[in-house]
Design a protein around this motif. Structure first.
Motif, short mmCIF file in Angstrom:
data_model
loop_
_atom_site.label_atom_id
_atom_site.label_comp_id
_atom_site.label_asym_id
_atom_site.label_seq_id
_atom_site.Cartn_x
_atom_site.Cartn_y
_atom_site.Cartn_z
N HIS A 1 0.82 -1.22 0.00
CA HIS A 1 0.00 0.00 0.00
C HIS A 1 0.85 1.26 0.00
O HIS A 1 0.33 2.37 0.16
N THR A 2 2.17 1.11 -0.15
CA THR A 2 3.09 2.24 -0.26
C THR A 2 4.07 1.93 -1.39
O THR A 2 4.19 0.78 -1.82
N THR A 3 4.77 2.95 -1.86
CA THR A 3 5.70 2.74 -2.97
C THR A 3 7.12 3.21 -2.68
O THR A 3 8.06 2.76 -3.33
N HIS A 4 7.29 4.11 -1.70
CA HIS A 4 8.61 4.68 -1.43
C HIS A 4 9.04 4.60 0.03
O HIS A 4 10.23 4.58 0.32
N LEU A 5 8.11 4.59 0.93
CA LEU A 5 8.40 4.66 2.36
C LEU A 5 9.23 3.46 2.81
O LEU A 5 8.87 2.31 2.58
N GLY A 6 10.38 3.73 3.46
CA GLY A 6 11.19 2.66 4.02
C GLY A 6 10.44 1.91 5.10
O GLY A 6 9.58 2.48 5.80
N LEU A 7 10.76 0.63 5.27
CA LEU A 7 10.05 -0.24 6.19
C LEU A 7 11.07 -0.94 7.08
O LEU A 7 11.75 -1.87 6.65
N ILE A 52 16.35 -14.61 10.28
CA ILE A 52 16.40 -13.16 10.07
C ILE A 52 16.80 -12.83 8.63
O ILE A 52 16.20 -11.98 7.97
N ALA A 53 17.82 -13.52 8.11
CA ALA A 53 18.28 -13.26 6.74
C ALA A 53 17.15 -13.53 5.74
O ALA A 53 16.94 -12.75 4.80
N ARG A 54 16.43 -14.61 5.95
CA ARG A 54 15.38 -14.98 5.00
C ARG A 54 14.22 -13.99 5.04
O ARG A 54 13.71 -13.58 3.99
N ARG A 55 13.81 -13.59 6.24
CA ARG A 55 12.67 -12.68 6.36
C ARG A 55 12.98 -11.31 5.76
O ARG A 55 12.17 -10.74 5.03
N PHE A 56 14.16 -10.76 6.10
CA PHE A 56 14.48 -9.43 5.59
C PHE A 56 14.75 -9.44 4.08
O PHE A 56 14.41 -8.48 3.39
N ALA A 57 15.36 -10.50 3.58
CA ALA A 57 15.54 -10.60 2.14
C ALA A 57 14.18 -10.62 1.44
O ALA A 57 13.98 -9.97 0.40
N SER A 58 13.24 -11.36 2.01
CA SER A 58 11.90 -11.43 1.43
C SER A 58 11.23 -10.07 1.45
O SER A 58 10.65 -9.63 0.45
N LEU A 59 11.30 -9.37 2.60
CA LEU A 59 10.69 -8.04 2.70
C LEU A 59 11.32 -7.07 1.73
O LEU A 59 10.63 -6.24 1.12
N GLY A 119 13.01 -2.97 -2.39
CA GLY A 119 14.24 -2.41 -1.84
C GLY A 119 14.02 -1.37 -0.76
O GLY A 119 14.74 -0.38 -0.69
N ARG A 120 13.08 -1.63 0.14
CA ARG A 120 12.78 -0.63 1.18
C ARG A 120 12.95 -1.16 2.60
O ARG A 120 12.55 -0.50 3.56
N ALA A 121 13.55 -2.32 2.77
CA ALA A 121 13.65 -2.94 4.09
C ALA A 121 14.83 -2.44 4.89
O ALA A 121 15.89 -2.12 4.34
N GLY A 122 14.66 -2.40 6.20
CA GLY A 122 15.74 -2.10 7.13
C GLY A 122 15.61 -2.99 8.35
O GLY A 122 14.50 -3.30 8.80
N TRP A 123 16.76 -3.43 8.88
CA TRP A 123 16.78 -4.31 10.05
C TRP A 123 17.29 -3.53 11.25
O TRP A 123 18.44 -3.13 11.29
N ASN A 124 16.43 -3.34 12.24
CA ASN A 124 16.84 -2.75 13.50
C ASN A 124 17.35 -3.85 14.42
O ASN A 124 16.58 -4.65 14.94
#
Length: 442
Positions: free
Chosen positions: A91-97, A111-118, A124-129
């Motif tokens: 539902h968004t196109t640019h906002l980082g997640l 963790i690697a699999r989930r963030f790669a999927s996101l 290309g908007r994923a970030g891992w805290n």
């Protein structure tokens, strides 16, 4: 003359406000933490305002406080971060997640699999805290009886991050040839098996997902302890620090960036974004009145429990009308402990007063008009205090909309915040390079 430095803005969505009284504020969406339509509306408002990212914090146990206090909390339940952010990605196109994920209670392959999927799902908007998890009750939800010691959690986190990024580098960017004529789907020479054997972790690999769009999702970290600073200097690309004053922020900024230079990292490849609680009014007096009303909605049970969590020590038996006594070190978050102790000493607060502040929000706050808030943010940006802010909204939706509709236009007018996105990925928003593949150099 417009500033040459540009502000970066994240939105701290817990997924609701960090302030304990937020859900009681008149007009607040009391079910926002578990209502997808509400959260979708908020994410879309942040994207219209060109925010860098939506930051979804997470808890692996209910807050470790007595039930008398826990019943006051509006964050007692919330969505699992990856599920929520994957839905918001559609539902968004640019906002980082950005999602929180623990290095203490999860495994690197997960963790690697989930963030790669996101990252693929969002373009290309994923970030891992990265968090090490300070709540000792989380251990009881993962088959453990004792929480790992603070410094050991950070040592594991350093190895964990290296394993995760190694898994993201399993495939070269050109590994998938998909040659229908020859019948070869991928080139085996462009696949690397990690075979990691370390102090805390043994992971074979490879990851069975193509390399993320960004190479790696953006690496985000919070915390300001000594191990946390070193971990940030070595691995982080964004830090959500929480200094209470500009002077403390400048020292933290110089320290972490200096550590980066010492190990050969470009300091521009890390953005330091302190958490900032922002209350907007037509006048400064109006904004202060909103903050005072919000603080008055914090129940005493919640206030005492919040201070106990911050200190890692039960304060319910203390003299509430005396200064905070000496608090011994604990295995809880050292950053939260030191911040609370410093605040009490700096403002000569009683235990009761300190609890009331911690029960609402005791960290950095900008309370004023769009102009005065923009003045403060610009001063922090231009005086080496931060690269921007991770904004905490006082209540939803009104507090968020006030910032989006009033403060953001003022920042844009001054030339210190974008009017439109210039790229699609979170790395592009933050001005961060795409990391090279450690196994398949260009």
């Amino acid at each position: 003359m417009p500033s040459t430095r540009q502000l970066h803005l994240g939105a701290f969505m817990r997924p609701v406000s960090i302030h304990t009284g937020a859900w009681r504020y008149p007009g607040a969406w009391r079910d926002a933490n578990f209502n997808f339509e509400r959260l979708k509306t908020l994410a879309q408002a942040l994207e219209r305002a060109c925010f860098d990212a939506f930051f979804m914090a997470d808890h692996l146990a209910v807050l470790n406080m007595p039930i008398e206090a826990l019943q006051r909390s509006h964050t007692v339940s919330s969505f699992e971060p990856f599920t929520l952010l994957s839905a918001l990605a559609q539902h968004t196109t640019h906002l980082g997640l950005v999602a929180t994920a623990s290095t203490t209670f999860d495994e690197p392959f997960h963790i690697a699999r989930r963030f790669a999927s996101l990252d693929h799902l969002s373009g290309g908007r994923a970030g891992w805290n990265i968090v090490t998890t300070s709540n000792p009750d989380a251990a009881l939800n993962f088959g453990r009886t004792d929480h790992m010691e603070h410094d050991e959690r950070y040592a594991r986190a350093r190895e964990f991050q290296s394993v995760v990024t190694g898994l993201w580098d399993s495939w070269a960017d050109d590994a998938f040839v998909r040659d229908a004529e020859s019948g070869r789907f991928f080139d085996p020479a462009r696949l690397h098996t990690l075979n990691h054997r370390g102090t805390y972790l043994n992971v074979k690999g490879p990851l069975h997902i193509a390399r993320p769009v960004q190479g790696w999702p953006v690496i985000v970290q919070a915390g300001a302890s000594e191990p946390g600073r070193q971990l940030a200097a070595e691995t982080a690309e964004v830090v959500f620090a929480a200094p209470g004053t500009l002077e403390n922020a400048q020292r933290f900024y110089a320290d972490v960036k200096g550590r980066m230079r010492a190990i050969g990292r470009d300091p521009e490849h890390l953005k330091i974004l302190p958490g900032a609680f922002v209350v907007v009014g037509e006048t400064v007096e109006e904004a202060r009145a909103v903050r005072a009303r919000l603080d008055s909605l914090v129940h005493a049970d919640s206030a005492i429990a919040s201070l106990s969590i911050a200190l890692g020590h039960d304060v319910s038996g203390f003299d509430l009308d005396a200064p905070l006594p000496e608090i011994p070190p604990t295995n809880a978050s050292q950053t939260s402990r030191e911040r609370a102790i410093e605040l009490g000493r700096r403002e000569n607060l009683t235990v009761r007063q300190l609890a009331q502040r911690l029960g609402g929000y005791a960290g950095l706050a900008f309370v004023g008009t769009p102009q005065t808030i923009a003045d403060e943010m610009q001063h922090w940006l231009e005086s080496g205090g931060s690269d921007g802010f991770n904004i905490m909204f006082p209540w939803l939706p009104g507090g968020l909309l006030d910032f989006v509709d009033k403060v953001v236009p003022e920042l844009q007018r001054r030339g210190i915040f974008r009017r439109a996105y210039s790229g699609r990925t979170l790395r592009e928003h933050l001005g961060l390079p795409r990391p090279a593949n450690r196994f398949f150099p260009a």
